[in-house]
Write a protein that holds these residues in place. Structure first.
Motif, short mmCIF file in Angstrom:
data_model
loop_
_atom_site.label_atom_id
_atom_site.label_comp_id
_atom_site.label_asym_id
_atom_site.label_seq_id
_atom_site.Cartn_x
_atom_site.Cartn_y
_atom_site.Cartn_z
N ILE A 121 0.73 -1.33 -0.06
CA ILE A 121 0.07 0.07 -0.10
C ILE A 121 0.96 1.17 0.05
O ILE A 121 0.62 2.15 -0.81
CB ILE A 121 -1.12 -0.10 1.19
N VAL A 122 1.78 1.23 0.87
CA VAL A 122 2.54 2.75 1.08
C VAL A 122 3.74 2.50 0.10
O VAL A 122 4.00 3.65 -0.26
CB VAL A 122 3.16 2.48 2.53
N GLN A 123 4.31 1.50 -0.09
CA GLN A 123 5.49 1.45 -1.23
C GLN A 123 6.70 2.37 -0.40
O GLN A 123 7.23 3.38 -1.41
CB GLN A 123 5.28 1.87 -2.55
N PRO A 124 6.86 1.89 1.03
CA PRO A 124 8.05 2.99 1.55
C PRO A 124 9.47 2.49 1.08
O PRO A 124 9.78 1.45 0.50
CB PRO A 124 8.02 2.54 2.90
N HIS A 125 10.28 3.63 1.08
CA HIS A 125 11.88 3.27 0.93
C HIS A 125 12.56 2.70 2.33
O HIS A 125 13.44 2.13 2.06
CB HIS A 125 12.37 4.65 0.51
N VAL A 126 12.16 3.28 3.38
CA VAL A 126 12.61 3.05 4.82
C VAL A 126 11.12 2.62 5.69
O VAL A 126 10.34 3.30 5.62
CB VAL A 126 13.72 3.71 5.12
N ALA A 127 11.35 1.41 6.36
CA ALA A 127 10.42 1.07 7.32
C ALA A 127 11.00 0.64 8.55
O ALA A 127 12.04 0.21 8.65
CB ALA A 127 9.50 -0.24 6.80
N LEU A 128 10.58 1.45 9.62
CA LEU A 128 11.06 1.30 10.87
C LEU A 128 10.46 0.37 12.06
O LEU A 128 9.15 0.64 12.12
CB LEU A 128 11.29 2.87 11.62
N PHE A 129 11.19 -0.19 12.70
CA PHE A 129 10.67 -1.19 13.70
C PHE A 129 11.55 -1.24 14.97
O PHE A 129 12.94 -0.93 14.85
CB PHE A 129 10.65 -2.51 13.05
N GLY A 130 10.87 -1.45 16.07
CA GLY A 130 11.69 -1.39 17.27
C GLY A 130 12.23 -2.76 17.64
O GLY A 130 11.93 -3.98 17.09
N ARG A 131 13.55 -2.67 18.15
CA ARG A 131 14.51 -4.00 18.29
C ARG A 131 13.80 -4.99 19.56
O ARG A 131 14.12 -6.16 19.57
CB ARG A 131 15.67 -3.61 18.63
N LYS A 132 12.94 -4.25 20.38
CA LYS A 132 12.10 -4.92 21.36
C LYS A 132 11.63 -6.19 20.92
O LYS A 132 11.54 -7.44 21.54
CB LYS A 132 11.18 -4.30 22.14
N ASP A 133 11.05 -6.35 19.64
CA ASP A 133 10.30 -7.19 18.91
C ASP A 133 11.50 -7.88 17.89
O ASP A 133 11.41 -7.93 16.67
CB ASP A 133 9.13 -6.94 18.21
N PHE A 134 12.43 -8.30 18.77
CA PHE A 134 13.73 -8.60 17.88
C PHE A 134 13.28 -9.90 16.75
O PHE A 134 13.95 -9.72 15.80
CB PHE A 134 14.65 -9.51 18.70
N GLN A 135 12.63 -10.98 17.50
CA GLN A 135 12.18 -12.02 16.39
C GLN A 135 11.23 -11.50 15.25
O GLN A 135 11.79 -11.88 14.10
CB GLN A 135 11.47 -13.05 16.90
N GLN A 136 10.52 -10.80 15.41
CA GLN A 136 9.72 -10.07 14.22
C GLN A 136 10.60 -9.17 13.49
O GLN A 136 10.37 -9.49 12.14
CB GLN A 136 8.64 -9.06 14.99
N LEU A 137 11.46 -8.51 13.96
CA LEU A 137 12.55 -7.66 13.07
C LEU A 137 13.23 -8.60 12.20
O LEU A 137 13.45 -8.39 11.01
CB LEU A 137 13.48 -6.97 14.08
N THR A 138 13.68 -9.80 12.63
CA THR A 138 14.64 -10.63 12.06
C THR A 138 13.89 -11.26 11.06
O THR A 138 14.22 -11.43 9.58
CB THR A 138 15.13 -11.87 12.85
N VAL A 139 12.54 -11.74 11.21
CA VAL A 139 11.57 -12.23 10.32
C VAL A 139 11.15 -11.34 8.97
O VAL A 139 11.26 -11.82 7.82
CB VAL A 139 10.35 -12.86 10.82
N LEU A 140 10.89 -10.09 9.33
CA LEU A 140 10.56 -8.99 8.31
C LEU A 140 11.92 -8.96 7.44
O LEU A 140 11.80 -8.47 6.50
CB LEU A 140 10.05 -7.86 9.17
N ARG A 141 12.98 -8.76 8.04
CA ARG A 141 14.06 -8.57 7.23
C ARG A 141 14.29 -9.99 6.37
O ARG A 141 14.59 -9.44 5.06
CB ARG A 141 15.49 -8.45 7.93
#
Length: 283
Positions: free
Chosen positions: A138-158
């Motif tokens: 929907i947004v087609q961002p160049h950069v998306a920001l996530f918190g490291r508290k959800d470390f597994q989520q961040l790893t999965v999304l990468r």
């Protein structure tokens, strides 16, 4: 700041911005905003010409016995905080808009989602990756920001972004904590005063493990034992998992190094809290 409910309107607006050569930063949230979310938005303001945030309590990442219906919702409050943080567009889609009748397509990242929270919350990450993939479309961002508290989520999304060749930079930002060290979370509001005090066992245990590692303890079994013993002193604490993993693969390790991450999920009363830290970093 505009609050937009119509997905197609946001798509059109973002397409125009991209065609003009400007940069889009994006912060997806489920609302109940706190300083952790706002820190992402302020960083996004610095990294994009257009800053888009979303508020969507995503039903597909909640299990049947989890708190979807009770999850706190206050759009007026959240919108004002987002405006103050510099958001240009706040996307607030409906469930029907995100999951129309007959919806049958999901995104699933293998491997990384089978451990940790994926083991104790089956289907959770399928919901996360599906909704984030949709929001990215929907947004087609160049950069998306996530918190490291959800470390597994961040790893999965990468992993998802890399595997699907999405031209998006995933930026992980440090965990934002309360003055006493508790990681900020929308679920902290569920804690009673007594439970709130007991929740400090998480940060205390991580600090003790970090001190032991920096003083030469490398064996994961003993470090995990320290964490388990400290949290186990709290009468309302119930451990879901305590693991030390490789920070890239989330695979268990036997001895720690500078890329080892301590991850824990603990119920304090009925509230499930997660936290993490690289084992050699002071927290």
């Amino acid at each position: 700041m505009e609050i937009i409910y119509d997905i197609k309107v946001v798509q059109s607006r973002c397409e125009e911005v991209r065609r003009s050569g400007k940069r889009i930063a994006f912060v997806p949230t489920m609302g109940c905003l706190h300083e952790g979310h706002l820190s992402l938005m302020r960083e996004g303001r610095e990294r994009g010409d257009l800053l888009v945030a979303s508020i969507f309590v995503n039903p597909t990442q909640f299990g049947p016995k989890e708190d979807f219906a009770a999850y706190p919702r206050d759009l007026e409050r959240d919108a004002e905080l987002a405006r103050q943080a510099g958001v240009d567009i706040l996307l607030h889609p409906t469930v029907e808009g995100m999951y129309p009748g007959g919806f049958a397509t999901y995104v699933n990242v293998e491997g990384l989602t089978k451990t940790l929270c994926g083991e104790s919350r089956p289907g959770h990450f399928r919901g996360v990756t599906t909704v984030v993939c949709k929001l990215f479309n929907i947004v087609q961002p160049h950069v998306a920001l996530f918190g490291r508290k959800d470390f597994q989520q961040l790893t999965v999304l990468r992993r998802m972004v890399a595997d699907l060749n999405m031209p998006i930079e995933i930026l992980g930002m440090p965990t934002v904590r309360e003055p006493d060290g508790l990681a900020m979370s929308s679920r902290n509001i569920y804690l009673s005063p007594a439970e709130r005090r007991q929740a400090l066992a998480l940060i205390d245990a991580m600090r003790q493990a970090g001190v032991a590692a920096r003083h030469g303890e490398q064996h994961v079994r003993r470090l995990v034992g320290l964490v388990r013993e400290r949290i186990g002193r709290e009468p309302d604490a119930r451990i879901d998992y305590i693991k030390i993993c490789d920070g890239d693969t989330l695979e268990s390790v036997e001895r720690v190094d500078t890329n080892s991450v301590l991850l824990l999920a603990v119920y304090i009363g009925r509230t499930r809290l997660i936290d993490n830290n690289y084992i050699f970093e002071e927290v």
